[in-house]
Design an enzyme around this catalytic site. Structure first.
Site, short mmCIF file in Angstrom:
data_model
loop_
_atom_site.label_atom_id
_atom_site.label_comp_id
_atom_site.label_asym_id
_atom_site.label_seq_id
_atom_site.Cartn_x
_atom_site.Cartn_y
_atom_site.Cartn_z
CG ASP A 130 -1.79 1.27 1.58
OD1 ASP A 130 -2.42 1.63 0.52
OD2 ASP A 130 -1.63 1.67 2.81
CG LEU A 131 1.46 5.77 -1.97
CD1 LEU A 131 3.35 5.54 -2.07
CD2 LEU A 131 1.26 6.28 -3.26
CG ASP A 132 -2.11 7.43 0.13
OD1 ASP A 132 -1.15 7.93 -0.34
OD2 ASP A 132 -3.01 7.13 -0.63
CB THR A 154 -0.05 10.55 1.53
OG1 THR A 154 0.67 9.16 1.20
CG2 THR A 154 1.08 11.34 0.57
CE LYS A 207 -5.89 6.82 8.62
NZ LYS A 207 -5.34 6.62 10.08
N GLY A 208 -7.72 3.83 3.05
CA GLY A 208 -7.44 2.53 1.92
C GLY A 208 -8.57 2.86 1.03
NE ARG A 248 -9.56 11.20 -6.26
CZ ARG A 248 -8.57 11.77 -7.31
NH1 ARG A 248 -9.49 12.45 -8.02
NH2 ARG A 248 -7.46 11.12 -7.62
CB SER A 295 -1.65 2.82 -4.02
OG SER A 295 -2.35 3.86 -3.59
CB ALA A 296 -7.20 2.77 -3.15
CB SER A 297 -3.68 7.06 -4.36
OG SER A 297 -3.39 8.18 -4.98
CG ASN A 331 -3.39 11.57 -6.82
OD1 ASN A 331 -3.34 12.23 -7.95
ND2 ASN A 331 -4.45 11.81 -6.02
CE LYS A 385 -5.56 -1.30 -1.12
NZ LYS A 385 -4.48 -0.17 -0.82
CD GLU A 426 -3.56 -1.73 2.65
OE1 GLU A 426 -3.74 -0.96 3.39
OE2 GLU A 426 -3.72 -1.94 1.38
CG ASP A 427 -2.25 3.04 6.43
OD1 ASP A 427 -2.45 2.49 5.31
OD2 ASP A 427 -2.42 3.96 6.67
C1 BG6 Z 1 -5.76 5.50 -0.63
C2 BG6 Z 1 -5.98 6.23 0.57
O1 BG6 Z 1 -4.64 4.89 -0.82
O2 BG6 Z 1 -6.26 6.00 -1.98
C3 BG6 Z 1 -7.42 6.82 0.59
O3 BG6 Z 1 -5.91 5.61 1.74
C4 BG6 Z 1 -7.78 7.57 -0.52
O4 BG6 Z 1 -7.32 7.90 1.99
C5 BG6 Z 1 -7.32 6.53 -1.87
O5 BG6 Z 1 -8.82 7.96 -0.68
C6 BG6 Z 1 -7.68 7.25 -3.15
O6 BG6 Z 1 -6.85 8.15 -3.44
P1 BG6 Z 1 -6.85 9.48 -4.66
O7 BG6 Z 1 -5.53 9.87 -4.52
O8 BG6 Z 1 -6.82 8.70 -5.70
O9 BG6 Z 1 -7.91 10.27 -4.20
MG MG Z 2 -2.94 3.24 3.30
#
Ligand code: BG6
Ligand code: MG
Length: 223
Positions: free
Chosen positions: A13-15, A21, A49-50, A53, A120-122, A124, A151, A175-176
């Site tokens: 996982d990233l964030d 972050t 968390k996780g 968006r 990562s779900a992000s 970004n 997730k 994971e956190d």
């Molecule tokens: C996860 C974070 O890694 O990514 C969440 O833990 C976040 O808090 C999710 O909402 C989506 O991220 P992003 O950057 O695409 O909005």
């Molecule tokens: Mg995380």
């Protein structure tokens, strides 16, 4: 639990694991919750968390019974606004923002020829890795845009193992967030939770901080 000697890959996982972050996501979501008049709580903060968006936005709106007050287009606008505020914080990051022990751990994985992937779900993720100058450690990144479910569904960790050409039993996920630990467990991988034992009690192995994340400690914990 799998045997340490069978492990061939690590899926991160990233964030909140590689960098803090999670704190920036929280700050930007809290700002948005205040703007729309949704109540904020520690429980909501933990549960976000996780989570992706748009799912995060729904959880915040639902906490205030506000989901029906916004059209899909307005929800997209709110999510974009949160992301803009989040990225303003991300863009100030440097390699100094890598959490303690993570760089050494990644180096030890490379030196020992383990496969490494990001789950990562992000959306970004690549941008954050770039700010941290960690891009080269992660040739394999699961694109969250390709997921049908976020997730705690296991899909992202299943895809991570597939991308590494490994069986789930050969992978450790890190994971956190409780939602992330549930995803790793559901994928049939070994879960390492970083943080509070109370929140992450479903993890196979729990370390209080990233400083504890070493191959020796994981080997010890797997017996
Ligand atoms: C996860 C974070 O890694 O990514 C969440 O833990 C976040 O808090 C999710 O909402 C989506 O991220 P992003 O950057 O695409 O909005
Ligand atoms: Mg995380």
């Amino acid at each position: 639990m799998a045997k340490f000697n069978d492990i061939k890959g690590f899926i991160f996982d990233l964030d909140g694991v590689i960098t803090d972050t999670a704190r920036f996501h929280t700050q930007a979501w809290h700002q948005l919750a205040d703007k729309v008049g949704a109540p904020w709580s520690q429980e909501l903060e933990d549960n976000l968390k996780g989570v992706s968006r748009m799912d995060s936005l729904e959880m915040i709106l639902n906490a205030g019974g506000l989901s029906n007050n916004y059209s899909d287009e307005e929800k997209e606008q709110l999510a974009t606004e949160k992301n803009t505020n989040y990225l303003a914080l991300v863009d100030q990051m440097t390699p100094d923002d890598i959490l303690p022990g993570i760089k050494d751990f990644l180096d030890s994985l490379k030196a020992n020829h383990y496969a490494i992937a990001l789950a990562s779900a992000s959306k970004n993720g690549p941008r954050v890795l770039g700010k941290l100058e960690l891009t080269d450690y992660f040739p394999t990144i699961v694109d969250p845009a390709t997921l049908s479910k976020g997730k705690p569904d296991p899909e992202i960790y299943i895809k991570g193992a597939e991308a590494l050409n490994l069986q789930p039993e050969q992978c450790i996920g890190i994971e956190d967030a409780a939602a992330g630990v549930e995803a790793i467990n559901g994928a049939g991988e070994t879960s390492v939770g970083i943080g509070s034992a109370k929140l992450l009690h479903e993890a196979d192995i729990i370390f209080p901080t990233t400083k504890d994340l070493t191959l020796a400690n994981i080997q010890k914990a797997m017996g």
